[in-house]
Design a protein around this motif. Structure first.
Motif, PDB file in Angstrom:
ATOM      1  N   THR A  81       1.319  -4.301   9.098  1.00 26.68           N
ATOM      2  CA  THR A  81       2.765  -4.079   9.038  1.00 26.68           C
ATOM      3  C   THR A  81       3.468  -5.420   8.894  1.00 26.68           C
ATOM      4  O   THR A  81       3.200  -6.352   9.658  1.00 26.68           O
ATOM      5  CB  THR A  81       3.263  -3.378  10.313  1.00 26.68           C
ATOM      6  N   ASP A 104       0.823  -1.205   0.000  1.00 23.36           N
ATOM      7  CA  ASP A 104       0.000   0.000   0.000  1.00 23.36           C
ATOM      8  C   ASP A 104       0.857   1.255   0.000  1.00 23.36           C
ATOM      9  O   ASP A 104       0.419   2.329   0.384  1.00 23.36           O
ATOM     10  CB  ASP A 104      -0.927  -0.001   1.220  1.00 23.36           C
ATOM     11  N   GLY A 105       2.131   1.101  -0.389  1.00 20.44           N
ATOM     12  CA  GLY A 105       3.024   2.239  -0.474  1.00 20.44           C
ATOM     13  C   GLY A 105       3.731   2.557   0.825  1.00 20.44           C
ATOM     14  O   GLY A 105       3.173   2.370   1.911  1.00 20.44           O
ATOM     15  N   ASP A 106       4.972   3.028   0.748  1.00 18.65           N
ATOM     16  CA  ASP A 106       5.777   3.429   1.909  1.00 18.65           C
ATOM     17  C   ASP A 106       5.913   2.308   2.945  1.00 18.65           C
ATOM     18  O   ASP A 106       5.908   2.555   4.163  1.00 18.65           O
ATOM     19  CB  ASP A 106       5.185   4.674   2.586  1.00 18.65           C
ATOM     20  N   GLY A 107       5.990   1.084   2.475  1.00 18.72           N
ATOM     21  CA  GLY A 107       6.192  -0.050   3.370  1.00 18.72           C
ATOM     22  C   GLY A 107       4.927  -0.549   4.048  1.00 18.72           C
ATOM     23  O   GLY A 107       4.980  -1.490   4.834  1.00 18.72           O
ATOM     24  N   ALA A 108       3.787   0.068   3.789  1.00 23.66           N
ATOM     25  CA  ALA A 108       2.526  -0.366   4.390  1.00 23.66           C
ATOM     26  C   ALA A 108       1.879  -1.459   3.540  1.00 23.66           C
ATOM     27  O   ALA A 108       2.217  -1.642   2.362  1.00 23.66           O
ATOM     28  CB  ALA A 108       1.582   0.821   4.534  1.00 23.66           C
ATOM     29  N   TRP A 109       0.946  -2.179   4.158  1.00 18.47           N
ATOM     30  CA  TRP A 109       0.246  -3.262   3.471  1.00 18.47           C
ATOM     31  C   TRP A 109      -1.248  -3.194   3.787  1.00 18.47           C
ATOM     32  O   TRP A 109      -1.655  -2.628   4.801  1.00 18.47           O
ATOM     33  CB  TRP A 109       0.786  -4.624   3.924  1.00 18.47           C
TER      34      TRP A 109
END
Length: 371
Positions: free
Chosen positions: A214, A144-149
């Motif tokens: 995360t 989901d971008g910037d290390g997010a899920w």
């Protein structure tokens, strides 16, 4: 760190004294019918007075750094008392998943709160089939971008899933099964209690609808992580089972000594003697198997995976046998709702099926043996 025999004896004595005061049959029955299924005040006391949630958490994360031998002592006593508390879900499953992931940042973020008793946690692996095989997982997570899920799917049979502050969820990514941390208040998460045979162990069905998550550990590494966790969890469950089986034996022996029929204690009849003797053999074998597996784990032995599978099979069988024979020794009263014998039978049966049932854990033993 490992306690000596005196230390283990003192630990057992302290935990048993605490549980006799806090987990009586009356208390267990009251909690079975409650919405939360455990007493937060008792959980806080277990953390403050006995430091039980932090027992096996390394000292660098606020715990006491003990091993499976000490954990086994505690779980035997909890199984004996049918304790209704988030200990198994938090300490045996979720904590071990965090440690096995090798993610030091995630451990530093979550383990201190668990060790202090302020955070409870649950591990969500199985789905509607009840299987713990990561290859069968259909829940999915997408970046989901910037290390997010974002996580979507459904989980079933999640121990203490309705009350846990932290959820560790196994979901599939492009790289394979992966472990994710989800906050209890995350949007899109729904948890409903499941009605199961054993009301002393709360279970939940969780639904994830694009829930923020995360990543814990490496992407696609949950298969290896869960193999480690399942070995440790099997030994923890085995200890709990052997404690319950020992209590069934004690209850049967006590009843056989005090219940009179035809003018004599029923324990004087050979059929009852045989039942108690057979139970003793099963209980002693179960305790030996679970304790040996815990010892091998703490020593880092290469034989531990085999010993864990043996303990799981041996203790599942012993607890079921002892629980059924306990009902038989007690006769008609043992079948009634008013008697605690059926509570142990229900726990024995649910524990036998917890990680897949006899067919699955016998296959796991063959796999650990390389057959």
């Amino acid at each position: 760190m490992t306690a000596d025999e005196t230390g283990l004896s003192e630990l057992r004595s302290s935990v048993r004294e605490f549980l006799e005061a806090k987990s009586s049959e009356e208390a267990v029955r009251k909690l079975m019918g409650s919405e939360q299924r455990f007493d937060p005040a008792v959980w806080a006391q277990a953390a403050d007075q006995l430091r039980l949630p932090g027992l096996v958490i390394p000292e660098e994360y606020g715990g006491d750094g003990f091993g499976l031998v000490e954990l086994g002592v505690v779980l035997e006593e909890m199984g004996r008392a049918l304790l209704c508390a988030p200990f198994f879900a938090t300490v045996v499953l979720a904590t071990q998943a965090l440690l096995a992931s090798g993610d030091r940042e995630a451990c530093a973020r979550h383990l201190p709160g668990i060790a202090a008793g302020g955070t409870t946690a649950a591990l969500a692996v199985s789905e509607d089939s009840g299987s713990w095989d990561p290859a069968l997982i259909s829940a999915r997570a997408v970046p989901d971008g910037d290390g997010a899920w974002k996580l979507s799917g459904r989980k079933s049979f999640v121990i203490d899933g309705t009350t846990a502050d932290l959820l560790l969820v196994v979901a599939r990514t492009v790289a394979g099964p992966s472990l994710f941390a989800v906050d209890r208040e995350a949007p899109g998460l729904a948890a409903v209690p499941m009605e199961t045979l054993d009301a002393t162990r709360a279970m939940a069905r969780l639904t994830f609808d694009a829930v923020p998550a995360t990543l814990v550990g490496a992407d696609g590494a949950a298969g290896r992580t869960m193999a480690k966790v399942l070995d440790i969890a099997s030994v923890g469950l085995a200890a709990e089972q052997s404690g319950g089986a020992r209590r069934c034996l004690e209850a049967s022996a006590e009843h056989a000594r005090t219940r009179h029929q035809f003018g004599r204690p029923i324990g004087s009849f050979q059929a009852v003697k045989h039942k108690c003797a057979d139970m003793l053999v099963q209980v002693e074998l179960a305790e030996a198997a679970s304790r040996e597996a815990a010892r091998l784990a703490d020593e880092g032995s290469a034989e531990f995976p085999v010993a864990a599978a043996v303990a799981h099979a041996c203790c599942s069988r012993a607890y079921m046998f002892a629980a059924m024979e306990n009902i038989q020794v007690h006769g008609g009263i043992g079948f009634t709702w008013e008697h605690p014998a059926h509570l142990y039978f229900r726990r024995a049966k649910s524990s036998q099926l917890l990680f897949g049932g006899p067919a699955v854990y016998h296959e796991r033993l063959l796999d650990r043996l390389g057959i």
